[in-house]
Each structure stands twice: as structure tokens, then as C-alpha cells.
Design a protein around this motif. Sequence first.
Motif, PDB file in Angstrom:
ATOM      1  N   PHE A 111      28.012 -15.998  28.991  1.00 60.07           N
ATOM      2  CA  PHE A 111      26.776 -15.739  29.735  1.00 60.07           C
ATOM      3  C   PHE A 111      26.762 -14.287  30.205  1.00 60.07           C
ATOM      4  O   PHE A 111      25.720 -13.659  30.268  1.00 60.07           O
ATOM      5  CB  PHE A 111      26.688 -16.692  30.927  1.00 60.07           C
ATOM      6  N   THR A 112      27.931 -13.784  30.555  1.00 62.44           N
ATOM      7  CA  THR A 112      28.042 -12.404  31.012  1.00 62.44           C
ATOM      8  C   THR A 112      29.183 -11.719  30.269  1.00 62.44           C
ATOM      9  O   THR A 112      30.071 -12.379  29.723  1.00 62.44           O
ATOM     10  CB  THR A 112      28.257 -12.344  32.542  1.00 62.44           C
ATOM     11  N   GLU A 113      29.135 -10.420  30.229  1.00 62.97           N
ATOM     12  CA  GLU A 113      30.248  -9.644  29.689  1.00 62.97           C
ATOM     13  C   GLU A 113      30.576  -8.539  30.679  1.00 62.97           C
ATOM     14  O   GLU A 113      29.695  -8.027  31.356  1.00 62.97           O
ATOM     15  CB  GLU A 113      29.952  -9.099  28.293  1.00 62.97           C
ATOM     16  N   THR A 114      31.868  -8.247  30.770  1.00 61.36           N
ATOM     17  CA  THR A 114      32.345  -7.262  31.735  1.00 61.36           C
ATOM     18  C   THR A 114      33.076  -6.134  31.020  1.00 61.36           C
ATOM     19  O   THR A 114      33.490  -6.270  29.874  1.00 61.36           O
ATOM     20  CB  THR A 114      33.287  -7.916  32.762  1.00 61.36           C
ATOM     21  N   CYS A 115      33.193  -5.025  31.738  1.00 54.37           N
ATOM     22  CA  CYS A 115      33.931  -3.835  31.263  1.00 54.37           C
ATOM     23  C   CYS A 115      33.391  -3.313  29.939  1.00 54.37           C
ATOM     24  O   CYS A 115      34.151  -2.881  29.069  1.00 54.37           O
ATOM     25  CB  CYS A 115      35.430  -4.128  31.194  1.00 54.37           C
ATOM     26  N   THR A 116      32.074  -3.291  29.816  1.00 52.74           N
ATOM     27  CA  THR A 116      31.478  -2.789  28.577  1.00 52.74           C
ATOM     28  C   THR A 116      31.721  -1.297  28.386  1.00 52.74           C
ATOM     29  O   THR A 116      31.596  -0.800  27.272  1.00 52.74           O
ATOM     30  CB  THR A 116      29.968  -3.082  28.529  1.00 52.74           C
ATOM     31  N   SER A 117      32.121  -0.602  29.441  1.00 50.80           N
ATOM     32  CA  SER A 117      32.461   0.821  29.300  1.00 50.80           C
ATOM     33  C   SER A 117      33.709   0.994  28.436  1.00 50.80           C
ATOM     34  O   SER A 117      33.946   2.086  27.918  1.00 50.80           O
ATOM     35  CB  SER A 117      32.671   1.464  30.674  1.00 50.80           C
ATOM     36  N   GLU A 118      34.494  -0.067  28.258  1.00 48.58           N
ATOM     37  CA  GLU A 118      35.700  -0.026  27.426  1.00 48.58           C
ATOM     38  C   GLU A 118      35.516  -0.787  26.107  1.00 48.58           C
ATOM     39  O   GLU A 118      36.448  -0.928  25.322  1.00 48.58           O
ATOM     40  CB  GLU A 118      36.879  -0.629  28.206  1.00 48.58           C
ATOM     41  N   MET A 119      34.310  -1.249  25.845  1.00 46.89           N
ATOM     42  CA  MET A 119      33.998  -2.078  24.690  1.00 46.89           C
ATOM     43  C   MET A 119      34.148  -1.315  23.376  1.00 46.89           C
ATOM     44  O   MET A 119      33.775  -0.134  23.287  1.00 46.89           O
ATOM     45  CB  MET A 119      32.557  -2.576  24.846  1.00 46.89           C
ATOM     46  N   LEU A 120      34.694  -1.977  22.385  1.00 44.23           N
ATOM     47  CA  LEU A 120      34.687  -1.413  21.039  1.00 44.23           C
ATOM     48  C   LEU A 120      33.227  -1.374  20.574  1.00 44.23           C
ATOM     49  O   LEU A 120      32.482  -2.331  20.822  1.00 44.23           O
ATOM     50  CB  LEU A 120      35.545  -2.257  20.098  1.00 44.23           C
ATOM     51  N   PRO A 121      32.793  -0.311  19.916  1.00 39.26           N
ATOM     52  CA  PRO A 121      31.363  -0.135  19.631  1.00 39.26           C
ATOM     53  C   PRO A 121      30.723  -1.269  18.831  1.00 39.26           C
ATOM     54  O   PRO A 121      29.539  -1.526  18.965  1.00 39.26           O
ATOM     55  CB  PRO A 121      31.310   1.169  18.834  1.00 39.26           C
ATOM     56  N   TRP A 122      31.474  -1.958  18.039  1.00 39.23           N
ATOM     57  CA  TRP A 122      30.933  -3.015  17.187  1.00 39.23           C
ATOM     58  C   TRP A 122      31.038  -4.411  17.812  1.00 39.23           C
ATOM     59  O   TRP A 122      30.529  -5.388  17.239  1.00 39.23           O
ATOM     60  CB  TRP A 122      31.658  -3.040  15.848  1.00 39.23           C
ATOM     61  N   ALA A 123      31.636  -4.552  18.982  1.00 35.96           N
ATOM     62  CA  ALA A 123      31.953  -5.861  19.573  1.00 35.96           C
ATOM     63  C   ALA A 123      30.790  -6.395  20.415  1.00 35.96           C
ATOM     64  O   ALA A 123      30.827  -6.372  21.634  1.00 35.96           O
ATOM     65  CB  ALA A 123      33.221  -5.763  20.404  1.00 35.96           C
ATOM     66  N   ARG A 124      29.776  -6.896  19.796  1.00 36.93           N
ATOM     67  CA  ARG A 124      28.607  -7.455  20.477  1.00 36.93           C
ATOM     68  C   ARG A 124      28.819  -8.944  20.727  1.00 36.93           C
ATOM     69  O   ARG A 124      29.255  -9.663  19.839  1.00 36.93           O
ATOM     70  CB  ARG A 124      27.354  -7.253  19.630  1.00 36.93           C
ATOM     71  N   THR A 125      28.485  -9.411  21.920  1.00 39.10           N
ATOM     72  CA  THR A 125      28.703 -10.821  22.251  1.00 39.10           C
ATOM     73  C   THR A 125      27.422 -11.625  22.394  1.00 39.10           C
ATOM     74  O   THR A 125      27.458 -12.845  22.364  1.00 39.10           O
ATOM     75  CB  THR A 125      29.483 -10.964  23.568  1.00 39.10           C
ATOM     76  N   GLY A 126      26.302 -10.975  22.620  1.00 36.84           N
ATOM     77  CA  GLY A 126      25.062 -11.693  22.868  1.00 36.84           C
ATOM     78  C   GLY A 126      24.934 -12.210  24.299  1.00 36.84           C
ATOM     79  O   GLY A 126      24.044 -12.985  24.608  1.00 36.84           O
ATOM     80  N   ALA A 127      25.843 -11.782  25.181  1.00 39.16           N
ATOM     81  CA  ALA A 127      25.796 -12.223  26.585  1.00 39.16           C
ATOM     82  C   ALA A 127      24.473 -11.809  27.220  1.00 39.16           C
ATOM     83  O   ALA A 127      23.921 -10.748  26.928  1.00 39.16           O
ATOM     84  CB  ALA A 127      26.959 -11.622  27.358  1.00 39.16           C
ATOM     85  N   LEU A 128      23.967 -12.658  28.118  1.00 44.86           N
ATOM     86  CA  LEU A 128      22.692 -12.386  28.781  1.00 44.86           C
ATOM     87  C   LEU A 128      22.800 -11.348  29.890  1.00 44.86           C
ATOM     88  O   LEU A 128      21.836 -10.668  30.208  1.00 44.86           O
ATOM     89  CB  LEU A 128      22.117 -13.678  29.347  1.00 44.86           C
ATOM     90  N   ARG A 129      23.977 -11.233  30.507  1.00 44.58           N
ATOM     91  CA  ARG A 129      24.204 -10.257  31.571  1.00 44.58           C
ATOM     92  C   ARG A 129      25.377  -9.377  31.178  1.00 44.58           C
ATOM     93  O   ARG A 129      26.372  -9.854  30.644  1.00 44.58           O
ATOM     94  CB  ARG A 129      24.493 -10.945  32.912  1.00 44.58           C
ATOM     95  N   SER A 130      25.277  -8.102  31.490  1.00 42.57           N
ATOM     96  CA  SER A 130      26.289  -7.147  31.051  1.00 42.57           C
ATOM     97  C   SER A 130      26.608  -6.170  32.183  1.00 42.57           C
ATOM     98  O   SER A 130      25.702  -5.729  32.897  1.00 42.57           O
ATOM     99  CB  SER A 130      25.735  -6.388  29.833  1.00 42.57           C
ATOM    100  N   TYR A 131      27.888  -5.872  32.319  1.00 47.74           N
ATOM    101  CA  TYR A 131      28.354  -4.965  33.376  1.00 47.74           C
ATOM    102  C   TYR A 131      29.323  -3.946  32.796  1.00 47.74           C
ATOM    103  O   TYR A 131      30.216  -4.304  32.024  1.00 47.74           O
ATOM    104  CB  TYR A 131      29.070  -5.746  34.494  1.00 47.74           C
ATOM    105  N   GLU A 132      29.173  -2.685  33.194  1.00 48.90           N
ATOM    106  CA  GLU A 132      30.082  -1.637  32.731  1.00 48.90           C
ATOM    107  C   GLU A 132      31.504  -1.863  33.233  1.00 48.90           C
ATOM    108  O   GLU A 132      32.466  -1.500  32.567  1.00 48.90           O
ATOM    109  CB  GLU A 132      29.587  -0.263  33.166  1.00 48.90           C
ATOM    110  N   LYS A 133      31.645  -2.397  34.419  1.00 49.64           N
ATOM    111  CA  LYS A 133      32.951  -2.743  35.014  1.00 49.64           C
ATOM    112  C   LYS A 133      32.905  -4.234  35.322  1.00 49.64           C
ATOM    113  O   LYS A 133      32.242  -4.982  34.641  1.00 49.64           O
ATOM    114  CB  LYS A 133      33.209  -1.917  36.283  1.00 49.64           C
ATOM    115  N   PHE A 134      33.572  -4.677  36.389  1.00 52.60           N
ATOM    116  CA  PHE A 134      33.420  -6.052  36.854  1.00 52.60           C
ATOM    117  C   PHE A 134      32.237  -6.092  37.810  1.00 52.60           C
ATOM    118  O   PHE A 134      31.997  -5.130  38.539  1.00 52.60           O
ATOM    119  CB  PHE A 134      34.687  -6.534  37.565  1.00 52.60           C
TER     120      PHE A 134
END
Length: 156
Positions: A111-134
Motif C-alpha cells: 500500500f505504501t513504499e518507503t525510502c524511495t530516495s534510495e530506490m533502484l531506478p527500475w524498482a516500481r511497486t505500484g504502491a498507492l503512497r510513497s515516501y522519500e524516507k520513512f
Amino acid sequence: MPRMTLPAEGSCRCGALRFRVTEPPILTAACHCTGCQKMSGSAFSTTAMIPAAGFEVIAGTPVVGGLKGADIHHQHCPDCLSWVFTTLGPELPFVNLRAVMLDDTAWFAPFTETCTSEMLPWARTGALRSYEKFPPPEAFSALMAEFAEFYARSED
């Protein structure tokens, strides 16, 4: 997103550590931090936050591994060393279960994804909510309420 069928069971990779879930998740997530990447050997870790009262180890005895701290305890199988779940201290009465350890994962979606600032560029999850950190601690009540509403509308 279909609902988790309860009770649900799962295990580590070798099956020596087994667990049972009897309550639905209060949130689902994917974490993109480099720590989770390294511990999972993947682009992110998956989490189903389960109320502590709805989670029990039914076979084996986990050992603490990974990052060790005063309140964070990454629980692993002592035989295959799979990272199975994390506990975060007595004031947080839930278990962060690695959702991929469940026998049936068809229901899981973050439902959510965290730490997207460290995400591999191709790693998409489809989460509805997204946060750069926690998410900040004060955001969790609203986030869990939003997830509960979303989950209640899900298919059986």
C-alpha cells in the motif's frame, strides 16, 4: 487487492521456522532502503504489519540477525538464516512480517513504499503512497486508517 485468507501460515526458506497469522495486516509496505536491499538480496523488502496478538511462531526458534539495536530485532531462521520478521520493541505492538515468507502471497501488494530516495531506478511497486524516507511517526495513524478503509473494500 484480495484479502489475506486467515489463518495464514508461512516459513523461512528451509521450513525450519514456521509462523501463523490470525489477524489481518494493519498496513502493507515495500522498503527501498539500502539496508533492506542488502538484507533481502533484492531491490526492496516486503512488509505486512501484523498485530502482535495475531502472530505466533509455531515451529523453530528465531535468532536476531542483521542490524541490531535496542528496539529493532530482525528475526531470522537459525538454519537457513532467512530474514522472516522484525519486532520493534514493546511500545509498538506489531510484527513486520516479510510478506514473501507467507505460503500464500497472492493477496499481497504494498500500500505504501518507503525510502524511495534510495530506490533502484527500475524498482516500481505500484504502491498507492510513497515516501522519500520513512513516514513521520505522526503520519502513521492516518496512513493505517486509510489502509484499513482500502483493505475493507478489497475482494474476499
